[in-house]
Design a protein around this motif. Sequence first.
Motif, mmCIF file in Angstrom:
data_model
loop_
_atom_site.group_PDB
_atom_site.id
_atom_site.type_symbol
_atom_site.label_atom_id
_atom_site.label_comp_id
_atom_site.label_asym_id
_atom_site.label_seq_id
_atom_site.Cartn_x
_atom_site.Cartn_y
_atom_site.Cartn_z
ATOM 1 N N GLU A 1 -1.647 3.784 4.171
ATOM 2 C CA GLU A 1 -2.893 4.527 3.976
ATOM 3 C C GLU A 1 -2.802 5.888 4.662
ATOM 4 N N GLY A 2 -2.217 5.919 5.875
ATOM 5 C CA GLY A 2 -2.045 7.183 6.589
ATOM 6 C C GLY A 2 -1.082 8.119 5.878
ATOM 7 N N ALA B 1 0.836 -11.662 9.460
ATOM 8 C CA ALA B 1 -0.419 -11.040 9.028
ATOM 9 C C ALA B 1 -0.671 -9.743 9.796
ATOM 10 N N THR B 2 -0.422 -9.754 11.102
ATOM 11 C CA THR B 2 -0.599 -8.544 11.915
ATOM 12 C C THR B 2 0.318 -7.424 11.421
ATOM 13 N N ALA B 3 1.575 -7.788 11.138
ATOM 14 C CA ALA B 3 2.531 -6.787 10.659
ATOM 15 C C ALA B 3 2.137 -6.264 9.286
ATOM 16 N N TRP B 4 1.595 -7.147 8.418
ATOM 17 C CA TRP B 4 1.146 -6.712 7.091
ATOM 18 C C TRP B 4 0.011 -5.690 7.220
ATOM 19 N N HIS B 5 -0.975 -5.978 8.055
ATOM 20 C CA HIS B 5 -2.103 -5.050 8.222
ATOM 21 C C HIS B 5 -1.627 -3.712 8.798
ATOM 22 N N ALA B 6 -0.643 -3.754 9.695
ATOM 23 C CA ALA B 6 -0.119 -2.505 10.258
ATOM 24 C C ALA B 6 0.585 -1.679 9.182
ATOM 25 N N LEU B 7 1.355 -2.339 8.318
ATOM 26 C CA LEU B 7 2.036 -1.624 7.239
ATOM 27 C C LEU B 7 1.028 -1.060 6.247
ATOM 28 N N ASP B 8 -0.006 -1.825 5.957
ATOM 29 C CA ASP B 8 -1.049 -1.347 5.056
ATOM 30 C C ASP B 8 -1.713 -0.094 5.624
ATOM 31 N N SER B 9 -2.026 -0.108 6.913
ATOM 32 C CA SER B 9 -2.652 1.057 7.555
ATOM 33 C C SER B 9 -1.710 2.260 7.556
ATOM 34 N N ALA B 10 -0.417 2.005 7.801
ATOM 35 C CA ALA B 10 0.550 3.106 7.814
ATOM 36 C C ALA B 10 0.681 3.738 6.437
ATOM 37 N N SER C 1 3.260 10.159 10.212
ATOM 38 C CA SER C 1 2.831 9.214 9.170
ATOM 39 C C SER C 1 4.037 8.633 8.433
ATOM 40 N N VAL C 2 5.082 9.452 8.273
ATOM 41 C CA VAL C 2 6.312 8.955 7.652
ATOM 42 C C VAL C 2 6.976 7.938 8.573
ATOM 43 N N ARG D 1 -0.259 8.748 -4.490
ATOM 44 C CA ARG D 1 -0.514 7.654 -5.428
ATOM 45 C C ARG D 1 0.491 6.515 -5.240
ATOM 46 N N ARG D 2 1.751 6.863 -5.020
ATOM 47 C CA ARG D 2 2.768 5.827 -4.804
ATOM 48 C C ARG D 2 2.485 5.030 -3.536
ATOM 49 N N SER D 3 1.960 5.694 -2.518
ATOM 50 C CA SER D 3 1.597 4.987 -1.285
ATOM 51 C C SER D 3 0.483 3.982 -1.556
#
Length: 664
Positions: free
Chosen positions: A298-299, A287-296, A250-251, A334-336
């Motif tokens: 979240e993980g 946009a694809t890269a943004w969604h991937a970073l958002d998911s990461a 996840s890191v 929380r920071r994530s």
Amino acid sequence: MARAVERTLREERILFCEAGTGTGKTLAYLVPALLSGKKVVVSTATRALQEQIFQRDLPLIEEALGISFPVALMKGLSNYVCRRRLAEFRASPESLRPMYARSLDALSRFLEDSESGDFAELAGMAEDDPLRAEVASSSDTRLGASCQYFDECFVTNMRREAERARLVVVNHHLFFADLALRGPHPGRVLPDYDAVIFDEAHQLEDIATEFFGMRVSRRRLDRLLADTERALRQAGAADPLFGGDSAMRSVSAVEVSADVFFHALGAAAGRDERITLERDIFSGEVATAWHALDSALEGLSAAADMARSRLTAPSLRGPRQSSSLPEALELAARRSEDARSALSQVVEGGAGRVTWLEQGSKNVTLASSPVDLSVLFRERIFETVPAVVLTSATLSTAGSTLKSEPVSEDLDDPERPSEGERAVKSAFGYFRARYGVADARISVSELVVPSPFDFEQNALLYTPRDLPAPNAPTFTERAAERIAELVAITGGGAFVLTTSHKTLQMLSRLLPARLGGKRLLVQGSRPKAALLGAFRADGDGVLLATQSFWEGVDVPGRALRLVVLEKIPFSVPTDPVMVARGRELEAAGESPFMKLSVPAAAIALKQGFGRLIRSQRDVGVVALLDERVHRRGYGKLILSALPPAQQTNDIHDVREFWARRGQS
């Protein structure tokens, strides 16, 4: 000025006061503030002025008046060592790296005796020392009362002192950090107060823009990953028996997806250092890269939460685990989530905001900033705080009121024009408009206090015509030669002030061989207070610095007798926030350059000039190496904003002036 401040505090009013160099404005507002019986916050733009007020001016007042009041100094959290982060760093394998060894030993010795934990008191540690990022406190990393170090925490002690104090000295960054927290989900950094006095008030808009914006940087994510990985390892989450592969993945996922996102954003935006982003850039690969970073992210939050849940199970609690480790993992989660929220808000943008990308050699920042803060200033400060004083040496030298002649008003004169009559012709019109109090129905008192110093006799302004234009390839080398010539004339005692870190670095390489053995002190090599102390003690040194030394720095006497200003300090013309503000002015039929750029440059230039003459006896030379003041139409406006010193473009006049006045 003291009477005007006293009246403002007593009657709970608003005061704009320009106080020229040498008027003693800090004493003029500190005395009535201390005697008012109110809880007063004094906010400055620079830490240097903060420390001057706290270490010099307040003790002087107490001694002179025979009074003693509880006062407190509050700096931004990053100025203080975090004991928890230091302990966690010491326990990590990273602390064994040679790059940290010397600084870690010095910090350990420093903390044995330090009561404040303020990095500024650790003279041997440079501002960019990598250890600071690992162990400094921050709003992102504080645990609060649940931290095992809470009672001995330097930030906790600072806040306790501020609660007890009658007067609290802060800087604008901390003030607006506090103001931003007093929003929909109330929190606070500062204690509640009855009045605020803004010194160096001309900087409020720029600093407020930073704190009421939203930003996500690669450095912020890297710091999050380092802290989270450290906490996960100390919690045993890296152990395969506890799903270590998943936690560590996840890191790595955030690290990889952040690389992809910022690379995609940079490729789409271009390689400019700081550039405005239009809304449609967040499509396709970005946009694809943004969604991937958002998911990461979240993980990562889920991994930290899972590790914390395991820790809190009694059967799994390890004997060596820190009692604050569960809270550290909760903080990581929380920071994530905060990073996800900030990223989403920046990408989505909004009316009245500008989105921009800044790409540096060591960091990349994606941000969204408000364009117009006038409503925020009016609603959150002027309509909320009972009494507000704004003061500076340059509040009236802006917009269409670029004048060198001082104008003063007697606040108690019954013949004074009414507020409504003065609203249009106010000498403070530029800042009143920017700060949301230009409306004639808002009661604002105004006062301009001229400097008592004899600039015509004691100061010379040198503006050479024979140097290349500032954008010429040979400018910096020729400037270094001229600086060395000027230093030779005065025998040192010089501030060399640049408009960029790039120029600072170039001059730091060019000057040593040209200074004839004079000591060269360079900003960033040591804390500012230590640099100033060394400069004063040397007496003939040369201090090379950039923006933060253009104002709020006080070196009276012979130690400072030459100020060299590399060029007119215009804002970067492509700065996204300035461009957006310019578009608003263009839509209203105004000239952005004349309404924003020229006034702001005049203010900054006058501040730089103001470093020179700090007492009745001071004598010296100010050199502006920018030949545009002679051939551009705005040059006369820029120069007319400066104090009425003698002017020349001939180096021989500088020699004659110094031979006549400098040795007296």
